[in-house]
Write a protein that holds these residues in place. Sequence first.
Motif, short mmCIF file in Angstrom:
data_model
loop_
_atom_site.label_atom_id
_atom_site.label_comp_id
_atom_site.label_asym_id
_atom_site.label_seq_id
_atom_site.Cartn_x
_atom_site.Cartn_y
_atom_site.Cartn_z
N VAL A 251 0.86 -1.19 0.00
CA VAL A 251 0.00 0.00 0.00
C VAL A 251 0.89 1.23 0.00
N SER A 252 0.56 2.22 -0.84
CA SER A 252 1.46 3.37 -1.00
C SER A 252 0.68 4.67 -1.20
N HIS A 253 1.44 5.76 -1.30
CA HIS A 253 0.94 7.10 -1.60
C HIS A 253 -0.17 7.52 -0.62
N LEU A 254 -1.28 8.08 -1.12
CA LEU A 254 -2.30 8.61 -0.20
C LEU A 254 -2.86 7.52 0.70
N SER A 255 -2.94 6.29 0.19
CA SER A 255 -3.44 5.18 1.01
C SER A 255 -2.49 4.90 2.17
N ALA A 256 -1.18 4.98 1.90
CA ALA A 256 -0.20 4.79 2.97
C ALA A 256 -0.22 5.96 3.94
N MET A 257 -0.40 7.16 3.42
CA MET A 257 -0.49 8.35 4.29
C MET A 257 -1.63 8.19 5.29
N GLN A 258 -2.73 7.64 4.82
CA GLN A 258 -3.86 7.42 5.73
C GLN A 258 -3.50 6.37 6.77
N ARG A 259 -2.83 5.30 6.33
CA ARG A 259 -2.42 4.23 7.25
C ARG A 259 -1.51 4.74 8.35
N TRP A 260 -0.62 5.66 8.01
CA TRP A 260 0.33 6.21 8.97
C TRP A 260 -0.27 7.35 9.80
N GLY A 261 -1.51 7.73 9.52
CA GLY A 261 -2.15 8.81 10.27
C GLY A 261 -1.62 10.18 9.91
N LEU A 262 -1.12 10.33 8.68
CA LEU A 262 -0.55 11.60 8.24
C LEU A 262 -1.59 12.51 7.61
N THR A 263 -2.70 11.96 7.17
CA THR A 263 -3.72 12.74 6.48
C THR A 263 -5.09 12.46 7.07
N ASP A 264 -5.95 13.46 7.02
CA ASP A 264 -7.33 13.27 7.47
C ASP A 264 -8.25 12.93 6.31
N ARG A 265 -7.67 12.74 5.15
CA ARG A 265 -8.47 12.36 3.98
C ARG A 265 -8.71 10.86 3.98
N HIS A 266 -9.83 10.47 3.40
CA HIS A 266 -10.20 9.06 3.35
C HIS A 266 -10.34 8.64 1.88
N PRO A 267 -9.24 8.26 1.25
CA PRO A 267 -9.28 7.95 -0.18
C PRO A 267 -10.13 6.73 -0.49
N GLU A 268 -11.02 6.89 -1.44
CA GLU A 268 -11.85 5.75 -1.86
C GLU A 268 -10.98 4.73 -2.58
N ARG A 269 -10.01 5.22 -3.35
CA ARG A 269 -9.16 4.34 -4.15
C ARG A 269 -7.99 3.81 -3.32
N LEU A 270 -7.75 2.52 -3.41
CA LEU A 270 -6.61 1.90 -2.74
C LEU A 270 -5.43 1.92 -3.71
N ILE A 271 -4.37 2.63 -3.34
CA ILE A 271 -3.20 2.77 -4.21
C ILE A 271 -2.13 1.77 -3.79
N LEU A 272 -1.63 1.01 -4.77
CA LEU A 272 -0.59 0.01 -4.53
C LEU A 272 0.63 0.34 -5.37
N SER A 273 1.79 -0.07 -4.88
CA SER A 273 3.02 -0.03 -5.68
C SER A 273 3.56 -1.45 -5.77
N ARG A 274 4.14 -1.76 -6.91
CA ARG A 274 4.72 -3.09 -7.11
C ARG A 274 5.85 -2.97 -8.11
N PRO A 275 6.78 -3.93 -8.14
CA PRO A 275 7.87 -3.87 -9.12
C PRO A 275 7.35 -4.08 -10.53
N ASP A 276 8.14 -3.65 -11.51
CA ASP A 276 7.77 -3.98 -12.89
C ASP A 276 7.90 -5.49 -13.08
N ARG A 277 7.43 -6.01 -14.21
CA ARG A 277 7.32 -7.45 -14.39
C ARG A 277 8.64 -8.20 -14.21
N PRO A 278 9.75 -7.78 -14.86
CA PRO A 278 11.00 -8.53 -14.66
C PRO A 278 11.45 -8.57 -13.20
N THR A 279 11.32 -7.43 -12.52
CA THR A 279 11.73 -7.37 -11.11
C THR A 279 10.80 -8.21 -10.24
#
Length: 302
Positions: free
Chosen positions: A112-140
Amino acid sequence: MARFIASRFPVKLTHAAAQLGEMLREAKLPVISAFGFHRFVWKLYAGPTDQKLYLRSDLPSSSDTSRLRQSLKKAGLIGTDPDYGKSVIRVMTVPDLPADEIVCLADPTCYVSHLSAMQRWGLTDRHPERLILSRPDRPTAIMALQAQMDIALKAGEEAPFPLRIVAHPAEVRQRPVMALETKTVGFSVQIRGSHVRVSTIGQTFLDMVQKPDLCGGMAHIIDIWEEHARSYLQEIVSAVDTAHIAIAKSRAGYILQERLGLTNPTIESWKALGQRGGSRKLDPDKDFAPEFSETWMLSLNV
């Protein structure tokens, strides 16, 4: 135990299949991969010898795994996941979990990353509807999965299934999902008592200056840095120093030094990366502004 499980379903289960079904229930994983299922089969075969499971061999073959999987599917203990389809196995005897748990179980390379991670860490009072993920590119990602498989496999064991990169659907458990692929995947940590992996606090701050648009916008980011950056200064500096994009260091340096009055030798070293250019803006999504930081070579367009 085997007789108890078998009696709950219309399809009669063998002792081995019934015991495997109980192992899956006790693991409390609502979804598993094909490789994960094979690992449970391997544990079944490697269990106590006094179990009357009537196994055909000492070690399971791919056909043994397939046969057990079909038995449990016919009995209703496992099935197709409603969101990921055949990419993962849904364990029907385990209660479902929220989207952030499911995506991390389905894809061991994402977090979980970006605004979704910010919410998890309690850094933002926003509640993003979209769950943002980060992952490696296919070869990695393939290399990461192979490394995980190599660690999991025991001596003499072979994986009967080819490597598969899970494709995240547009919606998981009725929550919109956005999966970002990158060659330079960041650092993450698993949340205690959860299956969720989230970007580290330092990586989360780095993501803010690399992709402000996915973190609520630069104005929101500056507010967050002004409120929280002092508390996480060392983590922020360490993470930003790993950035491959020079502009991220300039943005972080400007906020930390000119707005917050914070500095150290590492922050000072980022100044050498500054260069003039109309594209160097504090907010990449807004027009160039005449107000300018000579130190950080940035248009202060926020």
